[in-house]
Design a protein around this motif. Sequence first.
Motif, PDB file in Angstrom:
ATOM      1  N   VAL A 196      -1.197  -4.147  -1.733  1.00  0.00           N
ATOM      2  CA  VAL A 196      -0.142  -3.636  -2.627  1.00  0.00           C
ATOM      3  C   VAL A 196      -0.239  -2.113  -2.696  1.00  0.00           C
ATOM      4  CG1 VAL A 196       0.641  -3.572  -5.036  1.00  0.00           C
ATOM      5  CG2 VAL A 196       0.066  -5.764  -3.970  1.00  0.00           C
ATOM      6  N   MET A 199       6.349  -8.376  -0.069  1.00  0.00           N
ATOM      7  CA  MET A 199       6.510  -6.918  -0.061  1.00  0.00           C
ATOM      8  C   MET A 199       7.353  -6.469   1.135  1.00  0.00           C
ATOM      9  SD  MET A 199       3.062  -5.249  -1.599  1.00  0.00           S
ATOM     10  CE  MET A 199       1.952  -5.835  -0.349  1.00  0.00           C
ATOM     11  N   GLN A 216       2.617  -6.957  -8.945  1.00  0.00           N
ATOM     12  CA  GLN A 216       1.623  -7.938  -8.515  1.00  0.00           C
ATOM     13  C   GLN A 216       0.761  -8.335  -9.715  1.00  0.00           C
ATOM     14  OE1 GLN A 216       1.192  -9.657  -5.911  1.00  0.00           O
ATOM     15  NE2 GLN A 216      -0.966 -10.167  -5.696  1.00  0.00           N
ATOM     16  N   VAL A 243       5.511  -0.071  -6.475  1.00  0.00           N
ATOM     17  CA  VAL A 243       4.682  -1.204  -6.912  1.00  0.00           C
ATOM     18  C   VAL A 243       4.027  -0.920  -8.261  1.00  0.00           C
ATOM     19  CG1 VAL A 243       4.091  -1.699  -4.500  1.00  0.00           C
ATOM     20  CG2 VAL A 243       2.507  -0.375  -5.900  1.00  0.00           C
TER      21      VAL A 243
END
Length: 339
Positions: free
Chosen positions: A164, A109, A122, A175
């Motif tokens: 995340v 990330m 993810q 994300v």
Amino acid sequence: MTILVTGGAGFIGSNFIFYERAHHPEDRIVCVDKLTYAGNLSTLAPVLNDPMFRFYKTDICDRKAVYAIFEEEKPDLVVNFAAESHVDRSIENPEIFLQTNIIGTAVLMDACRTFGVGRFHQVSTDEVYGDLPLDRPDLFFTEETPIHTSSPYSSSKAAADLLVMAYHRTYDLPVSLSRCSNNYGPYQFPEKLIPLMIANCLSDKPLPVYGQGLNVRDWLYVEDHCKAVDLVLRKGAVGQVYNIGGHNEMRNIDIVRLICQELHKPESLITYVTDRKGHDMRYAIDPTKIHRDLDWLPDTKFSDGIVRTIRWYLDNRDWWGEIVSGEYQSYYERMYGNR
Ligand code: NAD
Ligand code: TDX
């Protein structure tokens, strides 16, 4: 577009790469994989000479190497499948799980923040929700179910999930997250329930069922998972979590019996062994959100998928035969020797 896929030499990652090449041939795929015991470059043989595919043998925790790949490849989208994925190994030795699953996700990330990407996706798991009781078949995991983990593996995945969402809120990183139920299908490493039972059956070895075999898992054919990840990656909303599952709950013992039947092996091979520590009783996904928002539904019924999977292991003995004859032997001895 260029899509960077980590963990692409493993079970789901390789199936995802094949899915992308088949359904989006216009997109380049860059695969980053450390090739741990679970990664197998031979699995990627069908794409290794494809000009739209490139492979890097790299650890996602190696910040310098990861940044160099991002600089060179300038990925538009990133999908993180790379992980230590086996619960039993996490109980034996948690540290590498924390390293790869948490630190590795953060490094990826940070690279996304530094070089800029359209999406970081993810790949997570239903195990972050903990388990459900067997006597409440009305309960399912939704995206709002609190995180409540049981094993070092699921805790490391949950920690990554939290990171995340924190990178989204703090740095505005675009994300998405998906949490899938148990996958089965071609190229699954034979330490996991279904391929382990198929491989043992074919060698007339005992079939080690933990506890009484009453634990329930919600099984999804791997290609259906790949289709869902592809949809979330391209069409899912930024900052959202999507649960993926096909309402196919089965008890472990029933799966093992089915494999015996399909392979014409006696159920006397079944051996009940000491239960897994902290063993989750039941997983069950409510996939309403991904169905409603992205029109996703699984295509493969379990009765077809399991036959296809068994056939694949019968036809690809070289692939798993090589695995079970190597380091796996000492793993198997450690894990099952005195159980
Ligand atoms: P797998 O163990 O078969 O493959 C993992 C891959 O990641 C391997 O190729 C391995 O070499 C690679 N890898 C491991 N550590 C790495 C590192 N530090 N750097 C780079 N590569 C590394 O796993 P899988 O079953 O394909 O699972 C893929 C992902 O899906 C995982 O994140 C897992 O948590 C998640 N998931 C799996 C299931 C399932 O049923 N298998 C279900 C839900 C979610
Ligand atoms: O030898 C065995 N005997 C047995 O009874 C093995 C390997 C497993 N089991 C049981 C334990 C579980 O109840 O079968 C069930 C499935 O076990 P695994 O294949 O190890 O999967 P599970 O622990 O459910 O986790 C899987 O699904 C979620 C994946 O390994 C994870 O990566 C994923 O996140």
